[in-house]
Motif scaffolding. Sequence first.
Motif, PDB file in Angstrom:
ATOM      1  N   PHE A   1     -11.636  -3.340   6.257  1.00  0.00           N
ATOM      2  CA  PHE A   1     -11.323  -2.551   7.443  1.00  0.00           C
ATOM      3  C   PHE A   1     -10.121  -1.618   7.257  1.00  0.00           C
ATOM      4  O   PHE A   1     -10.254  -0.409   7.426  1.00  0.00           O
ATOM      5  CB  PHE A   1     -11.086  -3.482   8.639  1.00  0.00           C
ATOM      6  N   LEU A   2      -8.979  -2.169   6.892  1.00  0.00           N
ATOM      7  CA  LEU A   2      -7.746  -1.359   6.878  1.00  0.00           C
ATOM      8  C   LEU A   2      -7.858  -0.161   5.927  1.00  0.00           C
ATOM      9  O   LEU A   2      -7.504   0.959   6.295  1.00  0.00           O
ATOM     10  CB  LEU A   2      -6.548  -2.245   6.506  1.00  0.00           C
TER      11      LEU A   2
ATOM     12  N   ASP B   1      -5.898  -6.897  10.733  1.00  0.00           N
ATOM     13  CA  ASP B   1      -7.199  -6.418  11.208  1.00  0.00           C
ATOM     14  C   ASP B   1      -7.610  -6.947  12.583  1.00  0.00           C
ATOM     15  O   ASP B   1      -7.842  -6.173  13.516  1.00  0.00           O
ATOM     16  CB  ASP B   1      -8.309  -6.791  10.205  1.00  0.00           C
TER      17      ASP B   1
ATOM     18  N   SER C   1      -1.643  -4.229   1.880  1.00  0.00           N
ATOM     19  CA  SER C   1      -0.614  -3.856   2.852  1.00  0.00           C
ATOM     20  C   SER C   1       0.698  -3.467   2.176  1.00  0.00           C
ATOM     21  O   SER C   1       1.520  -2.783   2.773  1.00  0.00           O
ATOM     22  CB  SER C   1      -0.393  -4.990   3.846  1.00  0.00           C
TER      23      SER C   1
ATOM     24  N   TYR D   1       8.772   6.238  -3.782  1.00  0.00           N
ATOM     25  CA  TYR D   1       8.484   6.634  -2.404  1.00  0.00           C
ATOM     26  C   TYR D   1       9.559   6.177  -1.439  1.00  0.00           C
ATOM     27  O   TYR D   1      10.005   6.922  -0.569  1.00  0.00           O
ATOM     28  CB  TYR D   1       7.159   5.993  -1.981  1.00  0.00           C
TER      29      TYR D   1
ATOM     30  N   LEU E   1     -10.001  12.212  -3.288  1.00  0.00           N
ATOM     31  CA  LEU E   1     -10.934  11.207  -2.762  1.00  0.00           C
ATOM     32  C   LEU E   1     -10.671  10.848  -1.299  1.00  0.00           C
ATOM     33  O   LEU E   1     -11.266   9.927  -0.770  1.00  0.00           O
ATOM     34  CB  LEU E   1     -10.882   9.933  -3.618  1.00  0.00           C
TER      35      LEU E   1
ATOM     36  N   PRO F   1       0.420   2.607  -8.018  1.00  0.00           N
ATOM     37  CA  PRO F   1       0.982   2.598  -6.673  1.00  0.00           C
ATOM     38  C   PRO F   1       2.187   1.685  -6.540  1.00  0.00           C
ATOM     39  O   PRO F   1       3.146   1.990  -5.829  1.00  0.00           O
ATOM     40  CB  PRO F   1      -0.163   2.073  -5.798  1.00  0.00           C
TER      41      PRO F   1
ATOM     42  N   MET G   1      -0.209   0.394   0.397  1.00  0.00           N
ATOM     43  CA  MET G   1      -1.117   1.358   1.018  1.00  0.00           C
ATOM     44  C   MET G   1      -0.563   2.782   1.070  1.00  0.00           C
ATOM     45  O   MET G   1      -1.331   3.728   0.949  1.00  0.00           O
ATOM     46  CB  MET G   1      -1.575   0.892   2.394  1.00  0.00           C
ATOM     47  N   VAL G   2       0.752   2.941   1.210  1.00  0.00           N
ATOM     48  CA  VAL G   2       1.297   4.302   1.310  1.00  0.00           C
ATOM     49  C   VAL G   2       1.137   5.065  -0.010  1.00  0.00           C
ATOM     50  O   VAL G   2       0.538   6.145  -0.038  1.00  0.00           O
ATOM     51  CB  VAL G   2       2.772   4.266   1.781  1.00  0.00           C
ATOM     52  N   PRO G   3       1.634   4.507  -1.163  1.00  0.00           N
ATOM     53  CA  PRO G   3       1.440   5.241  -2.420  1.00  0.00           C
ATOM     54  C   PRO G   3      -0.030   5.329  -2.834  1.00  0.00           C
ATOM     55  O   PRO G   3      -0.432   6.346  -3.410  1.00  0.00           O
ATOM     56  CB  PRO G   3       2.239   4.435  -3.439  1.00  0.00           C
ATOM     57  N   LEU G   4      -0.831   4.308  -2.534  1.00  0.00           N
ATOM     58  CA  LEU G   4      -2.246   4.355  -2.898  1.00  0.00           C
ATOM     59  C   LEU G   4      -2.932   5.517  -2.195  1.00  0.00           C
ATOM     60  O   LEU G   4      -3.762   6.214  -2.770  1.00  0.00           O
ATOM     61  CB  LEU G   4      -2.930   3.032  -2.526  1.00  0.00           C
ATOM     62  N   TYR G   5      -2.521   5.750  -0.955  1.00  0.00           N
ATOM     63  CA  TYR G   5      -3.076   6.882  -0.212  1.00  0.00           C
ATOM     64  C   TYR G   5      -2.760   8.198  -0.911  1.00  0.00           C
ATOM     65  O   TYR G   5      -3.618   9.078  -1.011  1.00  0.00           O
ATOM     66  CB  TYR G   5      -2.521   6.864   1.212  1.00  0.00           C
ATOM     67  N   SER G   6      -1.524   8.317  -1.412  1.00  0.00           N
ATOM     68  CA  SER G   6      -1.153   9.577  -2.064  1.00  0.00           C
ATOM     69  C   SER G   6      -1.938   9.758  -3.353  1.00  0.00           C
ATOM     70  O   SER G   6      -2.317  10.876  -3.714  1.00  0.00           O
ATOM     71  CB  SER G   6       0.354   9.631  -2.320  1.00  0.00           C
TER      72      SER G   6
ATOM     73  N   LEU H   1     -10.177   2.521   7.091  1.00  0.00           N
ATOM     74  CA  LEU H   1      -9.552   3.147   8.254  1.00  0.00           C
ATOM     75  C   LEU H   1      -8.557   4.224   7.829  1.00  0.00           C
ATOM     76  O   LEU H   1      -8.432   5.268   8.472  1.00  0.00           O
ATOM     77  CB  LEU H   1      -8.837   2.066   9.094  1.00  0.00           C
ATOM     78  N   ILE H   2      -7.868   3.984   6.707  1.00  0.00           N
ATOM     79  CA  ILE H   2      -6.884   4.955   6.221  1.00  0.00           C
ATOM     80  C   ILE H   2      -7.581   6.130   5.538  1.00  0.00           C
ATOM     81  O   ILE H   2      -7.235   7.288   5.753  1.00  0.00           O
ATOM     82  CB  ILE H   2      -5.897   4.269   5.242  1.00  0.00           C
TER      83      ILE H   2
ATOM     84  N   PHE I   1       1.085   6.311   8.526  1.00  0.00           N
ATOM     85  CA  PHE I   1      -0.078   7.178   8.753  1.00  0.00           C
ATOM     86  C   PHE I   1      -0.260   7.648  10.193  1.00  0.00           C
ATOM     87  O   PHE I   1      -0.550   8.799  10.435  1.00  0.00           O
ATOM     88  CB  PHE I   1      -1.351   6.442   8.319  1.00  0.00           C
TER      89      PHE I   1
ATOM     90  N   ILE J   1      -5.001   8.531  -3.948  1.00  0.00           N
ATOM     91  CA  ILE J   1      -6.369   8.855  -3.531  1.00  0.00           C
ATOM     92  C   ILE J   1      -6.457  10.322  -3.122  1.00  0.00           C
ATOM     93  O   ILE J   1      -7.389  11.031  -3.495  1.00  0.00           O
ATOM     94  CB  ILE J   1      -6.794   7.928  -2.359  1.00  0.00           C
ATOM     95  N   SER J   2      -5.458  10.817  -2.379  1.00  0.00           N
ATOM     96  CA  SER J   2      -5.569  12.224  -1.967  1.00  0.00           C
ATOM     97  C   SER J   2      -5.359  13.162  -3.133  1.00  0.00           C
ATOM     98  O   SER J   2      -5.990  14.215  -3.193  1.00  0.00           O
ATOM     99  CB  SER J   2      -4.616  12.601  -0.827  1.00  0.00           C
TER     100      SER J   2
END
Lengths: 350, 338
Positions: free
Chosen positions: A285-286, B271, A196, B67, A211, B60, A199-204, A289-290, B297, A206-207
């Motif tokens: 889950f989380l 969750d 938690s 960020y 992935l 990250p 998650m925001v930088p990890l998403y960037s 989901l992202i 998101f 991954i993209s």
Amino acid sequence: MGVASRFILRRRGGKSWHWTDIVTWVWLVGGLIIMFGPAVWLAFSSFKTPAALAEFPPSILPYVTSQATVQGYDKPLQLFEAKMPDGSTKVLAEVRRIGLVAQMVDPKAPGEIVRVNIGDRTPVRSVAFATENYTTPFTQFDFLRYLWNSVFVTVTATLITLIVNSMAAFALSKYEFKGRSLAMLIILATLMVPLSVIMVPLYSIISSLGLFNNLWGVILPTVATPTGVFILRQYMLTIPDELIDAARMDKASEWQIYWRIVLPLTAPALAVLAIFSVVWRWNDFLWPLIVLSRRELYTLQVGLSIYSGELNVQWHFILAMTVVTMIPVVLVFIFLQRFITTGIAGTGLK
Amino acid sequence: MSTTSLTDRLGSLLMAPVHLLMRIIDIPLRAVQKAAGIGGMAAVFLAPNMLIFGIFVLLPLVINFVYSMTGGTAFFISERNFVGAEQYQRLFTCTNYLDPMSCQEDAFWTAVGNTFWFVVLQVTLMIGVSLITALILNRDLAARSFWRAVFFFPVLLSPVVVGLIWKWILQRQGLLNFGLYQFGIEPYTWLTDRNWTFIATIGVSIWAHMGLYTLILLAGLQAIPKDLYEAAEMDGTKPERVFRRITLPLLAPNLLVVVVLALIKAVQIFDEVYVLTGGGPGTSTLYLTQYIYETGFASTLRNPGLAAAASILMGLVLVVLTLIQLGVGQRSEKKGKR
């Protein structure tokens, strides 16, 4: 019964009952009902038809109203137990209902129409399991796909976790090198960094690795678990160094020592980590989901949450698929619960 | 022919490709070993794990700070413009610091408030329930491991399943209303009532997690030497006094670990609540992680920078809690050695 209850209620040294014994048993039996009851209720509900699910008060077992095909009528007719004017009861099929009066026929003698007050009849019901709740989502919706995605993610992530973590644990337990304690500290520090928070930088990341909307994007960030390295390292520290030295004398390469000597000896700890990893990855889950936004890539958990969040929830399918999602974890609970509980009690990690 | 030799042969047949693969891997690694020496192989073994750590955890973590100081809706750092501390300022802009609704980011402060009360109530109740359960399981019970397993069962369930199980029970035609109906109470839609959903999230998360803490506390209770209790019994000490003078002080280190663990987990709650209530009705069960998720998101007014800033604030709280945990763990370890 008498023997069983005496065994269950026995007290050491034949002491008499104390009020705390009563509290204990109320607490334990209450716990049994509260802990298992909800899941059992869900499992029972999952076999009900949509009509039975909408019923209030609900029945515990899944019932369906019986129907019969009667000569002279195209559609199957619903069966009722009707009270006749002479006081006897008879099983009749309903043709149509007009106001408070139902027109009914005897399935055996369909010629004659009997008028019955709707207060004088009760539907004939029998226990039946609506297995189509299970088959339809697999055949007509994407749930087979979701099941496969979940299995793929769980198995792949667990295998990679075991290999990568055990290699790191081997290095951190059997070699002396500069920066060893620093590496250990970094690994333990990542225990502090939950998803938690990043998650925001990890998403960037991954993209930018391409992935996003890819099951590997779900798998890779989860495999380097600090808990796994920790458990395996503690275990490998107990393997005597003499074994490794002897293998080196015999000209074994370091990779052979890892693969042929250390890994087989670490099997018990690897088994514990494998069980943990399967439960973790199955339940994730989380992050899925992202990462996953295309329907055909959903895991079971994501698919369930999306379908259950829709405006018109099809509870009969959701309940059945929830039971399917529960099955692996229930199997782990029944057969492997011992390993997990001793593992947690020993390390305090989960 | 015995069956064991058959399964053995089947096993070795299945393992053959794995062994072959390992041999193939061994060829280049032998060359590496020749060049780097035995000590250098440590780096090779450590590399995959550290590489994944570096890319998916450490990187990250660092990027998160960058960020949080950029604006815009783009996800790639190069497409984002530097705004300094603007995101943090935005989070802390309030006309009245006692009223979350007066802040510019009122959703953030609602989430902070909700999370705060959730953490306080959930952790207190859960530790209480877990402690009572552990004390009861520590008694002289027949089939103790069975009862221990009973309370542990929900811990293994996925949060989504937990959420759905309880959503189904709290439905209008659900089991709870059915139970109350037996006592003549009319059915109620629990999940559309602000107060009840808040209570439901607390209850459900306790149901789902208490088994873990019970387990740790039970391990602590069983580590207390039995002769202390025997001595107290011989002296005719009252049970309440035994509890206060022997059990509690000796359980204190475990209790502290459990409290901090529960706090860390409760702060991140997401969750099961997301599935059970979706944060609603309104914002009554909107907690921090969901705020970060939706700001980053989901929401139409996506703002990853703001989400990053909020996640860093949450991370600070978690770091403080973890440091407390490490401190407590070390102290209890020293005590154990003495």
